[in-house]
Write a protein that holds these residues in place. Structure first.
Motif, mmCIF file in Angstrom:
data_model
loop_
_atom_site.group_PDB
_atom_site.id
_atom_site.type_symbol
_atom_site.label_atom_id
_atom_site.label_comp_id
_atom_site.label_asym_id
_atom_site.label_seq_id
_atom_site.Cartn_x
_atom_site.Cartn_y
_atom_site.Cartn_z
ATOM 1 N N GLY A 242 -9.073 12.642 -4.156
ATOM 2 C CA GLY A 242 -7.531 12.562 -4.794
ATOM 3 C C GLY A 242 -7.210 14.147 -4.923
ATOM 4 O O GLY A 242 -7.953 14.945 -4.578
ATOM 5 N N LEU B 8 0.813 -1.096 -0.077
ATOM 6 C CA LEU B 8 -0.193 -0.064 -0.123
ATOM 7 C C LEU B 8 0.936 1.194 -0.010
ATOM 8 O O LEU B 8 0.633 2.123 -0.609
ATOM 9 C CB LEU B 8 -0.918 -0.012 1.079
ATOM 10 C CG LEU B 8 -1.819 1.133 1.374
ATOM 11 C CD1 LEU B 8 -2.952 1.124 0.662
ATOM 12 C CD2 LEU B 8 -2.211 1.487 2.750
ATOM 13 N N GLY B 9 1.844 1.266 0.890
ATOM 14 C CA GLY B 9 2.743 2.489 0.889
ATOM 15 C C GLY B 9 3.626 2.625 -0.307
ATOM 16 O O GLY B 9 3.735 3.678 -0.772
ATOM 17 N N VAL B 10 3.750 1.686 -1.196
ATOM 18 C CA VAL B 10 4.871 1.602 -2.218
ATOM 19 C C VAL B 10 4.099 2.226 -3.232
ATOM 20 O O VAL B 10 4.449 3.112 -4.007
ATOM 21 C CB VAL B 10 5.552 0.257 -2.536
ATOM 22 C CG1 VAL B 10 6.008 0.342 -3.931
ATOM 23 C CG2 VAL B 10 6.387 -0.039 -1.528
ATOM 24 N N GLU B 11 2.583 1.553 -3.412
ATOM 25 C CA GLU B 11 1.906 2.314 -4.417
ATOM 26 C C GLU B 11 1.108 3.352 -4.331
ATOM 27 O O GLU B 11 0.579 3.848 -5.217
ATOM 28 C CB GLU B 11 0.969 0.980 -4.840
ATOM 29 C CG GLU B 11 1.834 -0.368 -5.420
ATOM 30 C CD GLU B 11 0.565 -1.601 -5.624
ATOM 31 O OE1 GLU B 11 -0.690 -1.460 -5.254
ATOM 32 O OE2 GLU B 11 1.184 -2.361 -6.089
ATOM 33 N N THR B 12 0.996 3.861 -3.069
ATOM 34 C CA THR B 12 0.428 5.250 -2.751
ATOM 35 C C THR B 12 1.623 6.233 -3.127
ATOM 36 O O THR B 12 2.432 6.114 -2.436
ATOM 37 C CB THR B 12 0.063 5.316 -1.364
ATOM 38 O OG1 THR B 12 -0.729 4.203 -1.156
ATOM 39 C CG2 THR B 12 -0.851 6.554 -1.072
ATOM 40 N N VAL B 13 1.285 6.965 -4.201
ATOM 41 C CA VAL B 13 2.349 8.069 -4.406
ATOM 42 C C VAL B 13 1.835 9.316 -3.714
ATOM 43 O O VAL B 13 0.618 9.595 -4.139
ATOM 44 C CB VAL B 13 2.513 8.177 -6.054
ATOM 45 C CG1 VAL B 13 3.462 9.346 -6.274
ATOM 46 C CG2 VAL B 13 2.911 7.003 -6.789
ATOM 47 N N PRO B 14 2.758 9.679 -2.872
ATOM 48 C CA PRO B 14 2.392 10.866 -2.101
ATOM 49 C C PRO B 14 1.856 12.138 -2.987
ATOM 50 O O PRO B 14 2.802 12.428 -3.785
ATOM 51 C CB PRO B 14 3.522 11.403 -1.086
ATOM 52 C CG PRO B 14 4.390 9.935 -1.251
ATOM 53 C CD PRO B 14 4.167 9.527 -2.486
ATOM 54 N N VAL B 15 0.813 12.464 -2.983
ATOM 55 C CA VAL B 15 0.354 13.722 -3.695
ATOM 56 C C VAL B 15 -0.190 14.699 -2.696
ATOM 57 O O VAL B 15 -1.040 14.324 -1.749
ATOM 58 C CB VAL B 15 -0.795 13.397 -4.774
ATOM 59 C CG1 VAL B 15 -0.982 14.432 -5.718
ATOM 60 C CG2 VAL B 15 -0.363 12.127 -5.211
ATOM 61 N N GLU B 16 0.182 16.119 -2.803
ATOM 62 C CA GLU B 16 -0.385 17.087 -2.159
ATOM 63 C C GLU B 16 -1.406 17.657 -2.870
ATOM 64 O O GLU B 16 -1.332 17.485 -4.012
ATOM 65 C CB GLU B 16 0.632 18.326 -1.706
ATOM 66 C CG GLU B 16 1.862 17.831 -0.726
ATOM 67 C CD GLU B 16 1.157 17.542 0.810
ATOM 68 O OE1 GLU B 16 0.456 18.376 1.089
ATOM 69 O OE2 GLU B 16 1.849 16.466 1.383
ATOM 70 N N HIS C 270 5.845 8.548 -12.268
ATOM 71 C CA HIS C 270 6.372 7.239 -12.881
ATOM 72 C C HIS C 270 5.817 7.053 -14.355
ATOM 73 O O HIS C 270 6.568 6.454 -15.199
ATOM 74 C CB HIS C 270 5.982 6.040 -12.114
ATOM 75 C CG HIS C 270 6.603 6.035 -10.838
ATOM 76 N ND1 HIS C 270 7.814 6.523 -10.449
ATOM 77 C CD2 HIS C 270 6.203 5.527 -9.617
ATOM 78 C CE1 HIS C 270 8.096 6.520 -9.112
ATOM 79 N NE2 HIS C 270 7.044 5.881 -8.579
ATOM 80 N N GLN D 24 2.847 17.975 -9.142
ATOM 81 C CA GLN D 24 1.568 17.789 -8.158
ATOM 82 C C GLN D 24 0.236 17.356 -8.591
ATOM 83 O O GLN D 24 -0.440 16.537 -8.058
ATOM 84 C CB GLN D 24 1.461 19.221 -7.253
ATOM 85 C CG GLN D 24 2.719 19.318 -6.410
ATOM 86 C CD GLN D 24 2.481 20.441 -5.698
ATOM 87 O OE1 GLN D 24 1.419 21.382 -6.007
ATOM 88 N NE2 GLN D 24 3.677 20.962 -4.892
#
Lengths: 421, 247
Positions: free
Chosen positions: A69, A31-39, A226, A220
């Protein structure tokens, strides 16, 4: 020794990180790897609550928030007059920062509403209330390619079929001058009939006009570096349809190898033991220089088609097999862990029976309702895979596909009912 | 967007990226040696468990593994040759594994030559529950290297969760714990239940959950950043960790 837990999500038994954590470490890390942090991009505010939206958009029965999102939020809703289910996408721009937003919205939304293709999520309606802008789009009941990959249900033949279908949708839009700008597995949906539907066309541009923004802001807005073509990062204002073909190349690579083509990546055929002729096609989509890339989605599709020139019968056989296998695997899992998990004996024996039946015969799953949810999810995804095989040219499998869907739905209903009691 | 992230995304922040622990150690040649030592000590405190598991899998008993882990870090922190590391020196994870392999072989030779005298531990490195944690690990069938990689991935994840819980006040903690437990599988029913128990609307709960996931993803990346030499390596390292855990 700590107690082992069963992960409903991935269907395996795991040891938690500590006694205070009860989450499956593999799923959590994934989950952490696939969630790309987006502000949230500047100017996009928080998603409005369902209640607030009901007041603002009385023409729609707002059912639930299904996603939030960077770009805004999506709700499942019903158009009151037409009675039709829609996905309601709400954008919340900060108008003080974006004085021209209203004009641009109108321009872009009209272009999107004019896209009418079975491979593209249709825009039925759009508009604005106060400073809230919305699109009402076709509601797709199915899974995204991201979910499909997570379930491990994509093999080479299916990957080729999916890419071909995406090419169709993209080519249609590109011919009309519309560039997607944010092609990624999350934006490509697969419905129960096995039809690919591209969603969020052009919204990336709307949420952040690259011409107005410096690099970081564009990042952003897009949120998914990717999948972005090099020129999209370096010269966002010069992006044309070939950027979409690069992003599709990334998706293609990921479908085939389960990995992203980062840095000096390995050719897909070496990574996943595939036909080496595939490499040329994938690598050409991933050319850094857009001039060297495929110049049109139709060219990419033609090359993929040449490679997937397998007889329909073989495709069908393989599809049925793959579902049969995935169900067998799921059932084996349950049988294997039923003792540790203390499942009722009834379930264990039922699963064993089903396992015996499923081996070699995937049409007689009469005991589906005995399964637990993780299993139902797997079956549902399996069904979608079968549906896409049907799409690939197998008329014979069509009734079976429909039967599977209804079985899976019954299993899910059973599970929901059990949860409720 | 915080400083760290904006850099990570644009890939242009190599100068500020140096502030992460492993890059400080790697830059020891042109930085304050005390900083490098402090950074290394911080890393050692965070990542001794994978080493311990590795040594246990190499056949050491609990006490021996404990001694060797402490001895190893003492040696590492005393080393004057940190300066010889290059700023592009790869990842802390790989460095540590190579270093401990060599150390293990050396120590074993010494033990053969003469019964090893008491280990002069100079690092105040406590190994709380080392053996208990080791027994807790499900990887007894793996090779020592695989065990190391798996425990490493679990350690990173654990640190990221700690970071996630950092600064959560007592009033917030109930809501935080409830949301966290739904982070993985937010089905509609459980979400409605959760929302009701927290007196939130389902919509608000969903948004809060989304934010928590985002924050978790950031914490994970910050944790990984501490162990790699450049921001470009973060995503790749993350995938490596996932593979180790799944493999």
């Amino acid at each position: 020794m700590e107690k082992r837990h069963f992960c409903e999500h991935c269907g395996t038994v795991f040891l938690p990180l500590s006694s205070a954590e009860d989450m499956c470490p593999s799923c959590l890390l994934r989950l952490g790897v696939e969630t790309v942090p987006v502000e949230p991009p500047p100017g996009i505010r928080q998603a409005p609550a369902v209640e607030d939206l009901r007041e603002l958009l009385p023409g729609y029965e707002i059912l639930e928030l299904i996603g939030a999102g960077g770009m805004g939020a999506v709700y499942r809703a019903r158009h009151r007059k037409l009675g039709r289910l829609v996905a309601l996408k709400v954008l919340l721009p900060d108008l003080s920062a974006n004085p021209s937003f209203s004009d641009r919205f109108l321009r872009e939304a009209r272009a999107l509403a004019n896209l009418n293709h079975s491979g593209i999520v249709t825009v039925f309606d759009f508009g604005s209330v106060d400073d809230l802008y919305f699109f009402a789009m076709e509601y797709v009941d199915g899974v995204s390619l991201r979910e499909l990959m997570r379930a491990g249900s994509v093999d080479c033949a299916l990957a080729l079929e999916l890419v071909k279908q995406v090419c169709d949708g993209l080519h249609y839009a590109h011919e009309r001058g519309v560039v997607h700008r944010d092609i990624k597995p999350d934006n490509i949906l697969l419905n129960h009939e096995g039809t690919v539907k591209i969603t969020d066309f052009g919204l990336a541009k709307l949420a952040g006009d690259p011409a107005d923004h410096p690099l970081t802001r564009t990042n952003q807005v897009m949120g998914t570096p990717h999948y972005m073509a090099p020129e999209q990062i370096e010269r966002p204002s010069e992006v044309d349809h070939r950027a979409d073909l690069y992003s599709l190349g990334v998706v293609f690579y990921e479908l085939l190898t389960k990995e992203l083509p980062l840095g000096r990546f390995t050719a897909p055929s070496l990574k996943a033991k595939l036909d080496p002729r595939l490499d040329k096609v994938v690598l050409k989509s991933l050319e850094k220089d857009s001039e060297l890339r495929y110049q049109s989605a139709i060219h990419l599709k033609a090359d993929v088609e040449r490679l997937s020139n397998v007889s329909a019968a073989a495709v069908v056989r393989k599809g049925a097999q793959s579902v049969s296998q995935s169900v067998t695997k799921a059932v084996t899992h349950v049988a294997q862990y039923s003792e540790q998990l203390d499942l009722p004996a009834k379930v264990s024996s039922a699963t064993r029976k089903v396992k015996d039946r499923v081996s070699g015969n995937c049409s007689r799953w009469s005991r589906l309702s005995q399964y637990d949810r993780a299993l139902c999810g797997k079956i549902k995804r399996g069904v979608i895979v079968v549906a896409s095989w049907v799409k690939a040219g197998a008329e014979k499998l069509r009734p079976l596909g429909a039967k599977l869907v209804s079985l899976a739905q019954r299993a899910l209903q059973w599970w929901k009912a059990r949860r409720a009691t | 967007m915080n400083e760290f992230e904006s850099r990570q995304k644009t890939g242009s922040g190599s100068s500020d990226f140096r502030t992460t622990q492993w890059s400080i150690v790697l830059a020891a040649g042109n930085a304050d040696p005390k900083d490098a030592r402090d950074a290394l000590e911080w890393l050692a405190r965070s990542y001794w468990q994978p080493l311990y598991s590795y040594l246990r899998r190499r056949g050491c008993d609990g006490e021996e593994a404990r001694d060797l882990t402490q001895g190893f870090f003492a040696r590492l922190l005393e080393r004057q040759d940190l300066k010889s590391l290059s700023p592009q020196g790869g990842r802390f994870r790989s460095f540590l594994l190579t270093a401990v392999k060599n150390y293990f072989l050396n120590e074993r030779e010494k033990t053969f030559a003469k019964k090893r005298g008491g280990n002069q531990t100079t690092v105040p490195l406590e190994l709380p529950d080392a053996e208990k944690r080791y027994e807790h690990e499900p990887f007894h069938e793996a090779t020592p290297e695989k065990a190391y990689e798996k425990v490493w991935a679990r350690s990173v994840l654990g640190k990221a969760l700690e970071r996630l819980a950092d600064g959560i006040s007592e009033e917030e903690s109930r809501r935080f714990t409830a949301l966290k437990s739904r982070m993985l599988n937010p089905s509609d029913e459980s979400l409605a239940e959760l929302a009701a128990s927290l007196s939130m609307t389902p919509g608000a709960a969903k948004v809060a959950l989304h934010r928590l996931r985002q924050r978790f993803a950031r914490c994970l990346r910050e944790e990984v950043a501490a162990t790699v030499s450049s921001p470009e390596e973060i995503e790749d390292e993350l995938r490596h960790l996932l593979e180790s855990l799944l493999g």
